[in-house]
Design a protein around this motif. Structure first.
Motif, PDB file in Angstrom:
ATOM      1  N   ARG A 198       0.859  -1.182   0.000  1.00 38.26           N
ATOM      2  CA  ARG A 198       0.000   0.000   0.000  1.00 38.26           C
ATOM      3  C   ARG A 198       0.898   1.235   0.000  1.00 38.26           C
ATOM      4  NH1 ARG A 198      -5.229   0.354  -0.487  1.00 38.26           N
ATOM      5  NH2 ARG A 198      -6.313   1.983   0.619  1.00 38.26           N
ATOM      6  N   VAL A 199       0.681   2.111  -0.973  1.00 33.47           N
ATOM      7  CA  VAL A 199       1.452   3.345  -1.070  1.00 33.47           C
ATOM      8  C   VAL A 199       0.496   4.527  -1.182  1.00 33.47           C
ATOM      9  CG1 VAL A 199       3.439   2.229  -2.149  1.00 33.47           C
ATOM     10  CG2 VAL A 199       1.679   3.244  -3.580  1.00 33.47           C
ATOM     11  N   PHE A 200       0.990   5.706  -0.820  1.00 39.01           N
ATOM     12  CA  PHE A 200       0.210   6.930  -0.936  1.00 39.01           C
ATOM     13  C   PHE A 200       0.818   7.802  -2.019  1.00 39.01           C
ATOM     14  CE2 PHE A 200      -0.562   5.482   3.335  1.00 39.01           C
ATOM     15  CZ  PHE A 200      -1.939   5.612   3.447  1.00 39.01           C
TER      16      PHE A 200
ATOM     17  N   ALA B  84       4.343  -5.577  -5.252  1.00 33.74           N
ATOM     18  CA  ALA B  84       5.544  -5.329  -4.460  1.00 33.74           C
ATOM     19  C   ALA B  84       6.750  -5.005  -5.336  1.00 33.74           C
ATOM     20  CB  ALA B  84       5.846  -6.539  -3.579  1.00 33.74           C
ATOM     21  N   LEU B  85       6.645  -5.221  -6.639  1.00 30.98           N
ATOM     22  CA  LEU B  85       7.735  -4.907  -7.567  1.00 30.98           C
ATOM     23  C   LEU B  85       7.570  -3.538  -8.227  1.00 30.98           C
ATOM     24  CD1 LEU B  85       7.978  -8.392  -9.296  1.00 30.98           C
ATOM     25  CD2 LEU B  85       9.370  -7.518  -7.422  1.00 30.98           C
TER      26      LEU B  85
ATOM     27  N   LEU C 135       8.540   0.644  -1.292  1.00 30.44           N
ATOM     28  CA  LEU C 135       8.443  -0.208  -0.114  1.00 30.44           C
ATOM     29  C   LEU C 135       7.170   0.153   0.634  1.00 30.44           C
ATOM     30  CD1 LEU C 135      12.070  -0.014   1.334  1.00 30.44           C
ATOM     31  CD2 LEU C 135      11.075  -1.865   0.011  1.00 30.44           C
ATOM     32  N   PRO C 136       6.547  -0.833   1.292  1.00 26.61           N
ATOM     33  CA  PRO C 136       5.380  -0.494   2.100  1.00 26.61           C
ATOM     34  C   PRO C 136       5.810   0.327   3.310  1.00 26.61           C
ATOM     35  CG  PRO C 136       5.981  -2.776   2.434  1.00 26.61           C
ATOM     36  CD  PRO C 136       6.855  -2.249   1.335  1.00 26.61           C
ATOM     37  N   ILE C 137       4.936   1.168   3.795  1.00 27.42           N
ATOM     38  CA  ILE C 137       5.266   2.039   4.911  1.00 27.42           C
ATOM     39  C   ILE C 137       5.634   1.224   6.147  1.00 27.42           C
ATOM     40  CG2 ILE C 137       4.316   3.760   6.496  1.00 27.42           C
ATOM     41  CD1 ILE C 137       2.725   4.810   4.083  1.00 27.42           C
ATOM     42  N   ALA C 138       4.913   0.149   6.441  1.00 30.29           N
ATOM     43  CA  ALA C 138       5.197  -0.656   7.628  1.00 30.29           C
ATOM     44  C   ALA C 138       6.622  -1.209   7.582  1.00 30.29           C
ATOM     45  CB  ALA C 138       4.192  -1.797   7.749  1.00 30.29           C
TER      46      ALA C 138
END
Length: 151
Positions: A65-67, A82-83, A135-138
């Motif tokens: 998840r990205v913003f 994810a890529l 990259l995901p925020i987490a």
């Protein structure tokens, strides 16, 4: 794999796009379609492991998840592969709006500037060196807490 050996295994392609099977060694598959990857895998298997053939199928792709914020047509949160790279996120958001700048596209993680892209370099010269994988925020917070550098 079948033939003189029978083996079933689950392999995950790592973040940098490398597929590793002990019998074949590392194979860079970043940017290939699944059918191109299957053809490459079968060719490598036939040439490096005599008498063995392979069948491959794809499992579930991991998503992140990205913003996307700023001067784009559709602001908001997006679930991407994810890529995905910065340009994938821009494409998903409808692209840069009429008042946005192609010369100042920024990737930020935890409020820190990671990279600035001039899209003219990408469009006119084909320079993708600054089009980083997202990259995901987490994950960023996990690495940050462990004190490890991402870059």
């Amino acid at each position: 794999m079948f033939g003189k050996e029978h083996q079933s295994t689950s392999i995950i392609i790592d973040r940098s796009g490398v597929f590793f099977l002990p019998e074949l060694g590392p194979i860079n598959v970043a940017g290939l379609t699944f059918s191109e990857f299957k053809t490459l895998f079968q060719h490598e298997l036939k040439t490096k492991v005599i008498g063995v053939e392979g069948i491959m199928n794809m499992g579930q792709m991991r998503s992140i998840r990205v913003f996307v914020l700023g001067e784009v047509f559709k602001l908001g949160a997006y679930s991407l592969s994810a890529l995905s790279t910065i340009t994938h996120a821009l494409y998903s958001s409808g692209g840069i709006s009429h008042v946005g700048s192609l010369r100042n596209v920024q990737l930020k993680r935890a409020g820190k500037l990671i990279e600035t892209i001039d899209l003219y370099d990408l469009l006119l010269k084909g320079d993708t060196s600054k089009d980083l994988t997202l990259l995901p925020i987490a994950m960023w917070y996990l690495f940050h807490q462990l004190g490890q550098s991402l870059e």
